[in-house]
Design a protein around this motif. Structure first.
Motif: not given
Length: 848
Positions: A704-706, A712-713, A808-811, A825-829
């Motif tokens: 999972t991307w975090v 940040t969270t 560390r929350g989800p990105a 496929a998606p990727h982090p913003f």
């Protein structure tokens, strides 16, 4: 970066052995995710429907983009090799067997078109675009003409088509516009472009490998393109850049709601704090040395100004405003009607290490598969250009480079759409209106909208209803009404008990098509004077960012700013009886601009263009704006005086991951707390204090991307708590977080109205524009900050457990919306351009 190295991808320098175009002074590179093609052959329909068809050039720039790489964009010649690997250029082929035009493609699928004449080259551009994006162009064509319900089908598009037609044009009007703004040669070039599209359609109807599979899914064949079709797409794209304004009815309903809940005095203060005219602390692109650019005319005379017209019934006004929602939600399905957020940096050669001006361009639009832009290069007797454009408009580069200059565009957001409430004749309210005390007939015509059952799985998300008003197919007539002096009627409301027509008045009404003309000139200009002169044809609001081989660097804001009558308020509807009409539009030379400013650079991120400009009915330019992340870094580099392209690219990257709110809000948090006591709150505070504001992310053990830093969270949770405590009770739930929400959906790394207003509240007397309302209800600022932070920590402790450093929350992820049968496929913003270009220009001897 490892992915970049493993693929042998260039970072913007010409590949070894590349033969550059002999006149090319612009070096650098670009990247355009996900890739340049959107073609799925009809022979692969079943494979594509199963999600198993993935052509290389449909997504081969995704990883390059994620890894912050760039591909070389040096001009090619008809015989140049282009280097090695994916930069190598393949053999030539001749569209429709025409010997006067050839196309060569590199490993990225980017076509280079060479024409013996300008017309031949345009034919080649149209043909190559159709090879890559025929279905996408067809989608834009049907959206632009309000014909999506008969193309794709379903209730959502049926509703859209009916509302869109009310504000659109007839075919005759489109062609009249085209002939008004373009000469015979220019129309001939557009026709040659369409001929190229049509030549490909002829071949595709004979060859299933060339026919896009989406047509097979829809069980239709593509229609030939005509001038009226391309003209319609021009209108669609032009309006998409400026139609976020014209929300005066929404503001009127908001003000009325405030009055009912808070009383008149508090309502005026809340409304003024949220919909402020201008902020003296706003970041501007034209620096102070460029002077002031005062906005002419009225429009700032307050809520009780004599020209303000307030509807009697909020619900009636909301019903009219709902049609904007119908249009917006449908357009979002194809990547339009989104709040655009493009950025750009132009650097003078006097501040660079090698004396070459540098331009970073980052237009930010929707992430689509295929992408909203299409990249190409074209060479003909009067046109040498490379960059990106929109499918189905014309064969001109909208953002890119010529042999002598490079340019990029950002949306300007000058308000040139107003809502007028026009009194109707009480004796004949269905057919006549009052103008200067005289009864006059409304103009109009009937437009028929057709609908078919929706075909699922092709565009965006499937609608709730696949039928047409409950039927498998159908048609309905739309009565189009216009007030000749203003424009289209979009609804009716009562004002002081009398019926009024709601009309959106646009500075670009019947002028949208003119906005293609400057871009053709950009492709052909050889001097800055020619480039500037072309901008006089713009009728929409943009920022044009520019560098050239004469060492010039800077920006121009272009617009048709309405000069509003005295006695009006730009934030609210205007009485449309002739007394408060616009007094013309401002001259282009009086609009903000800065070429070669003393500071050595300009930075723009859709911020206020210059001192003295105003916010209109929807903007919130203030002392919290994302451009600060660029300007702050560039100012430090300019002091050093040896800026490189890598420096500018690094600024782009750091700003893309920075949460700019951090820069202003963390110091307030630190001031609110005394010495730590070793508690969980203290540990969470320490994380935020040590944070650099970067919102980078990585995958955890589960894939999972975090976010990399728990700060940040924690910061996000605190901001949500703080905003709710300060704003929700006064704005009201309906406008704070309900159906009529004032700001966009909360998303980390985005700026919006709530953060801007919140900073003014917390700064108090230190704010450049002080909040007039008591948003904290008499409470001490530091106590409110502490209460919000304590609540955020308690919320996160319950959700995650453990120590704060583990929170560390989800990105936030970038997802690519399908516009056909492709998936990516998606990727982090990252808060950056959906297309990026970086250019440096060799300075030549003067040609003036």
């Amino acid at each position: 970066m490892l992915a970049v190295l493993a693929l042998g991808i260039s970072l913007g320098a010409p590949s070894a052995g590349a033969q550059q175009h002999p006149d090319d002074t612009v070096s650098g590179g670009n990247v355009m995710p996900p890739g340049n093609t959107g073609h799925v052959p009809s022979t692969e329909l079943v494979t594509a429907l199963n999600g198993e068809y993935h052509p290389e050039n449909a997504s081969d720039q995704r990883d390059l983009y994620v890894d912050w790489g760039r591909k070389d964009w040096s001009f090619a010649t008809p015989t140049s090799s282009g280097g090695t690997g994916k930069d190598a250029i393949g053999p030539a082929y001749h569209p429709a067997d025409r010997e006067d035009v050839s196309v060569r493609r590199d490993g990225w699928g980017v076509p280079r078109i060479f024409g013996e004449s300008d017309e031949a080259a345009q034919f080649g551009v149209g043909y190559a675009m159709a090879e890559d994006r025929l279905f996408q162009a067809d989608v834009f064509r049907h959206v632009a003409r309000g014909e999506m319900a008969e193309f794709l089908g379903g209730q959502e598009w049926y509703d859209y088509d009916r509302e869109w037609r009310k504000e659109f044009y007839t075919d005759a009007e489109l062609l009249t516009m085209l002939n008004r703004f373009y000469d015979e040669r220019e129309i001939g070039l557009l026709q040659a472009y369409l001929d190229g599209i049509n030549a490909y359609i002829d071949e595709a109807l004979r060859d299933p490998e060339k026919l896009p599979a989406e047509y097979a899914a829809l069980q239709i064949v593509p229609e030939k393109w005509e001038l009226r079709h391309s003209a319609a797409v021009f209108v669609l794209q032009a309006r998409d850049s400026v139609e976020s304004f014209g929300k005066e009815l929404f503001n009127a309903a908001f003000l009325s709601d405030l009055e009912q809940r808070l009383g008149r005095a508090d309502a005026e203060r809340v409304f003024g704090d949220v919909r402020f005219y201008r902020d003296p602390g706003a970041y501007t692109t034209a620096p102070r040395s460029a002077g002031r650019f005062p906005y002419e005319g009225g429009g700032f005379d307050g809520l009780d100004a004599p020209g303000v017209a307030m509807p009697d019934n909020d619900e009636a006004a909301a019903t009219v405003a709902q049609r904007d929602t119908v249009i917006r939600d449908a357009l979002k399905q194809v990547g339009l009607a989104r709040k655009q957020a493009s950025n750009a940096i132009a650097v003078s050669g006097k501040k660079t290490a090698d004396g070459r001006p540098i331009l970073l361009g980052g237009p930010q639009l929707a992430y689509l598969a295929p992408g909203i832009f299409w990249e190409f290069e074209v060479h003909s007797p009067n046109q040498d250009a490379r960059g990106v454009g929109f499918a189905g408009t014309a064969g001109t580069v909208l953002i890119g480079k010529s042999p002598t200059h490079s340019w990029s565009i950002t949306y300007g957001y000058t308000d040139q759409v107003d809502t007028f409430l026009v009194p109707l004749d009480p004796a004949r309210p269905d057919t006549h209106y009052l103008r200067d005390g005289q009864s006059k007939p409304l103009e109009g015509y009937t437009s028929t909208v057709r609908c078919r059952t929706y075909t699922p799985g092709l565009i965006g998300s499937d609608p709730e209803s696949a039928t047409c008003d409950g039927l498998p197919a159908g048609q309905s007539d739309v009565e189009v009404e216009r007030v000749p002096e203003y424009g289209p009627v979009i609804g009716r409301v009562d004002v002081d008990g009398a019926p009024h027509a709601v009309v959106k008045v646009r500075a670009h009404w019947k002028r949208e098509i003119a906005n293609g003309k400057p871009f053709l000139a950009f492709n052909q200009a050889t001097t800055m004077a020619e480039f500037r002169e072309a901008q006089r044809h713009f009728t929409i609001s943009l920022n044009v960012n520019y560098v050239d081989d004469q060492g010039n660097a800077g920006f121009w804001h272009v617009a048709k700013p309405p000069i509003r009558a005295d006695g009006t308020d730009v934030r609210l509807p205007t009485i449309g009886d002739g007394r408060f009409d616009w007094q013309g539009t401002m001259a282009l030379d009086d609009v903000p601009h800065a070429i070669n400013p003393a500071q050595g650079f300009t930075a723009n991120w859709n911020n206020q263009p210059g001192r003295g400009w105003h916010n209109g009915d929807q903007n919130y330019w203030g002392d919290l704006q994302r451009v600060e992340m660029l300007s702050r870094r560039m100012a430090e580099l300019a002091k050093r005086g040896d800026i490189t392209r890598d420096d500018v690219w690094r600024v782009n990257r750091e700003a893309a991951f920075e949460d700019g709110r951090w820069h202003d809000f963390v110091p307030l948090l630190e001031q609110a707390y005394a010495d730590g006591d070793g508690s969980t709150v203290d540990a969470a505070l320490a994380r935020v204090r040590a944070w650099d504001g970067q919102r980078t992310a990585s995958q955890d053990a589960e894939g999972t991307w975090v976010y990399d830093d728990a700060a940040t969270t924690i910061f996000d949770a605190w901001m949500r708590q703080l905003q709710r405590r300060a704003l929700a009770d006064d704005l009201g739930e309906e406008y704070y977080d309900g159906a009529r929400r004032l700001g966009p959906e909360f998303a980390p790394a985005y700026y919006h109205l709530y953060s801007t207003v919140l900073l003014k509240i917390l700064l108090g007397e230190r704010a450049p524009l002080r909040a007039e309302h008591d948003w904290l209800n008499g409470a001490d600022r530091d106590s409110v900050i502490r209460e919000a932070f304590d609540a955020a920590v308690a919320e996160l402790e319950q959700e995650y457990g453990g120590a704060p450093e583990s929170w560390r929350g989800p990105a936030v992820m970038t997802t690519y919306q399908s516009l056909g049968l492709l998936s990516v496929a998606p990727h982090p913003f990252a808060n950056r351009g959906t297309y990026n270009q970086l250019a440096a220009v060799d300075v030549q001897g003067s040609r003036e």
